[in-house]
Motif scaffolding. Structure first.
Motif, short mmCIF file in Angstrom:
data_model
loop_
_atom_site.label_atom_id
_atom_site.label_comp_id
_atom_site.label_asym_id
_atom_site.label_seq_id
_atom_site.Cartn_x
_atom_site.Cartn_y
_atom_site.Cartn_z
N VAL A 31 48.26 18.07 72.09
CA VAL A 31 48.05 19.52 71.97
C VAL A 31 46.79 19.80 71.16
N ILE A 32 46.64 19.10 70.01
CA ILE A 32 45.45 19.27 69.19
C ILE A 32 44.21 18.83 69.96
N PHE A 33 44.33 17.70 70.68
CA PHE A 33 43.20 17.21 71.47
C PHE A 33 42.80 18.21 72.55
N SER A 34 43.81 18.83 73.21
CA SER A 34 43.50 19.78 74.27
C SER A 34 42.79 21.00 73.73
N ARG A 35 43.14 21.43 72.52
CA ARG A 35 42.46 22.58 71.90
C ARG A 35 40.99 22.24 71.63
N ARG A 36 40.75 21.02 71.15
CA ARG A 36 39.38 20.62 70.87
C ARG A 36 38.58 20.49 72.17
N VAL A 37 39.25 19.96 73.20
CA VAL A 37 38.57 19.86 74.50
C VAL A 37 38.23 21.25 75.02
N HIS A 38 39.18 22.19 74.85
CA HIS A 38 38.94 23.57 75.30
C HIS A 38 37.74 24.17 74.58
N LEU A 39 37.65 23.92 73.26
CA LEU A 39 36.53 24.44 72.48
C LEU A 39 35.21 23.82 72.93
N LEU A 40 35.20 22.50 73.10
CA LEU A 40 33.97 21.81 73.51
C LEU A 40 33.58 22.20 74.93
N LEU A 41 34.58 22.31 75.82
CA LEU A 41 34.28 22.70 77.19
C LEU A 41 33.72 24.12 77.24
N GLY A 42 34.25 24.98 76.39
CA GLY A 42 33.73 26.34 76.31
C GLY A 42 32.28 26.37 75.84
N LEU A 43 31.95 25.50 74.87
CA LEU A 43 30.57 25.43 74.40
C LEU A 43 29.63 24.98 75.53
N VAL A 44 30.12 24.03 76.33
CA VAL A 44 29.30 23.56 77.44
C VAL A 44 29.10 24.67 78.47
N VAL A 45 30.22 25.33 78.85
CA VAL A 45 30.16 26.34 79.90
C VAL A 45 29.42 27.59 79.46
N ALA A 46 29.72 28.06 78.24
CA ALA A 46 29.20 29.37 77.80
C ALA A 46 27.87 29.27 77.05
N VAL A 47 27.52 28.09 76.55
CA VAL A 47 26.31 27.98 75.73
C VAL A 47 25.26 27.07 76.38
N LEU A 48 25.66 25.86 76.74
CA LEU A 48 24.68 24.90 77.24
C LEU A 48 24.24 25.19 78.68
N LEU A 49 25.20 25.52 79.55
CA LEU A 49 24.83 25.77 80.95
C LEU A 49 23.85 26.93 81.12
N PRO A 50 24.05 28.07 80.44
CA PRO A 50 23.04 29.13 80.53
C PRO A 50 21.68 28.67 80.02
N GLY A 51 21.68 27.80 78.99
CA GLY A 51 20.41 27.29 78.48
C GLY A 51 19.69 26.45 79.52
N LEU A 52 20.44 25.60 80.22
CA LEU A 52 19.82 24.79 81.27
C LEU A 52 19.32 25.66 82.41
N TRP A 53 20.04 26.73 82.68
CA TRP A 53 19.65 27.63 83.77
C TRP A 53 18.33 28.33 83.45
N TYR A 54 18.18 28.78 82.19
CA TYR A 54 16.98 29.52 81.83
C TYR A 54 15.81 28.63 81.42
N TRP A 55 16.10 27.52 80.75
CA TRP A 55 15.01 26.74 80.15
C TRP A 55 14.80 25.38 80.82
N SER A 108 25.27 34.16 78.10
CA SER A 108 26.23 33.39 77.31
C SER A 108 27.44 34.25 76.94
N TYR A 109 27.19 35.50 76.55
CA TYR A 109 28.28 36.41 76.20
C TYR A 109 29.21 36.67 77.38
N VAL A 110 28.64 36.99 78.54
CA VAL A 110 29.45 37.29 79.72
C VAL A 110 30.30 36.08 80.12
N ILE A 111 29.67 34.90 80.15
CA ILE A 111 30.40 33.68 80.53
C ILE A 111 31.50 33.37 79.52
#
Length: 428
Positions: free
Chosen positions: A21-45, A120-123
């Motif tokens: 359960v703890i691991f899944s929460r951390r995965v959710h947080l990290l996956l969210g960082l990838v989807v909402a933060v890193l992917l938009p960065g790759l798209w723009y830059w 990033s906000y919308v995603i």
């Protein structure tokens, strides 16, 4: 296989489940960082961003990471409080945190990429809202109950899947925690069972504590179990809270004063009498103070010592509106500045009602261990209370607030107060 060894193997399986359960929460947080933060960065830059590392992009990325992590952390803290659902708060939390990040960037004149921040906000808002909603629909809190003492009488309803244990083992049952009356006379094998639960990180809750967590109330007949020391509010937050109260009022008053002037004019045009109503109330440390309110009643109507529910002929036309949406409480911002009140806390009662309730309700004066508030936990959970039975329930909410006196509980009350203002819940 003996009973001593069988639960141990099952405890280990539950321990691994807890770790997952703890691991899944951390995965959710990290996956969210990838989807909402890193992917938009790759798209723009593009991928060359990691090679060139321009300062403008770095500052934008840091702001997005901070906003995302702060919003997720805030929702996780709020979701631990009674009656909260994470998916309800994720969108406003993400919106507020990203807005604060933009405010900081603008305040310090830091150059940043507006299209990236917006993307990033919308995603983040969409991804997290869907994720938390699906998780809430698929997962229901499941608690095992040790069938001794008060546990079985307190553990029912509240949207929980209760499982009464027949023996000190789980068999194939998967649970989120165990509830037991730790003051009951438990057999030795059940005590060993609870000890192994604790060793293997399976939460064990005292029955009254579980009831408090789910209902947001401290039962008065169990108050001695807290030994009063557990109800002493945190002094460090008490000081911080006072500073936040002053800052919030100073920011609100410039916005509220023109509106308050219009309300005062409406009161004067609607009926004869003063604009403000003043009354002695019982306050912090049982010290009396004068509370300020907009007058909502006719000056020549007699009534009881408390406000009646339903239609009350003493209330003016304007009074019904300002009472329904709590506008009559706005002058209490000046009580907050004076130190008589806080923005959040138990509602102050009149002296006559305080004396009356104190005769019927045990420990009533203990609610004055913190500053009274314009809005409070009892108000957003229960609404208006006049009768003794209602006051007992209100006092249980007040004691929960005192026992769990914290910044996050205040934030939740502020959020629910806005809902109350929009719906008129509990008006009188």
């Amino acid at each position: 296989m003996s009973i001593q060894h069988l639960p141990l193997d099952q405890h280990r399986r539950h321990s691994r489940l807890h770790e997952r359960v703890i691991f899944s929460r951390r995965v959710h947080l990290l996956l969210g960082l990838v989807v909402a933060v890193l992917l938009p960065g790759l798209w723009y830059w593009g991928w060359d961003f990691w090679l060139t590392v321009p300062l403008r992009e770095w500052m934008t990325l840091v702001a997005a990471v901070a906003a995302y992590c702060l919003s997720i952390g805030s929702v996780q803290r709020l979701s631990q409080l009674p009656g909260t659902k994470a998916y309800v708060y994720i969108f406003p939390a993400v919106t507020l945190c990203y807005a604060c990040a933009l405010g900081v960037l603008e305040l310090f004149h830091i150059d940043y990429s507006k299209p990236y921040i917006l993307s990033s906000y919308v995603i983040a808002a969409v991804y997290c809202s869907i994720g938390y909603y699906v998780g809430a629909r698929l997962r229901r809190l499941k608690l095992a109950v040790v069938p001794f003492g008060k546990a079985t009488t307190l553990c029912h309803n509240h949207g929980v899947d209760w499982r009464i244990l027949e023996a000190p083992r789980f068999d194939d049952l998967r649970v989120d925690g165990v509830v037991a009356d730790l003051r009951a006379d438990l057999p030795d094998d059940w005590e060993r069972f609870l000890a192994r639960c604790t060793i293997h990180r399976i939460p064990v809750y005292h029955a009254t504590k579980a009831h408090e967590m789910l209902t947001g109330r401290v039962l008065l007949d169990h108050l001695y179990e807290n030994k009063f020391g557990g109800l002493i509010p945190r002094e460090d937050y008490e000081i911080t809270k006072r500073g936040l109260d002053i800052l919030a009022v100073l920011l609100l008053l410039p916005l509220m004063l023109p509106f308050m002037a219009l309300v005062a004019l409406a009161i004067r045009l609607d009926s004869k009498g003063p604009v403000f109503f003043t009354q002695p109330r019982m306050g912090f440390h049982c010290r009396q103070f004068i509370v300020y309110k907009f007058r909502s009643m006719y000056v020549d109507h007699e009534g009881t010592g408390y406000t009646q529910e339903g239609f009350d002929p003493r209330i003016t036309r304007v009074g019904r509106i300002i009472r329904k949406y709590r506008i009559d409480e706005l002058p209490q911002l000046f009580n907050v500045l004076k130190g008589d009140m806080s923005l959040i806390g138990p509602r102050p009662e009149s002296i006559s009602l305080t004396d009356s309730y104190e005769k019927d309700v045990p420990f009533f004066h203990y609610r004055h261990v913190v500053r009274p508030g314009i809005s409070g936990w009892a108000q957003v959970e229960q609404g208006y209370a006049a009768e003794v039975d209602d006051m007992i329930r209100k006092l249980e909410y007040d004691f929960y607030y005192i026992k769990n006196f914290s910044f996050w509980l205040d934030v939740l009350i502020v959020i629910r107060t806005f809902k109350t203002l929009l719906t008129g819940f509990g008006s009188r």
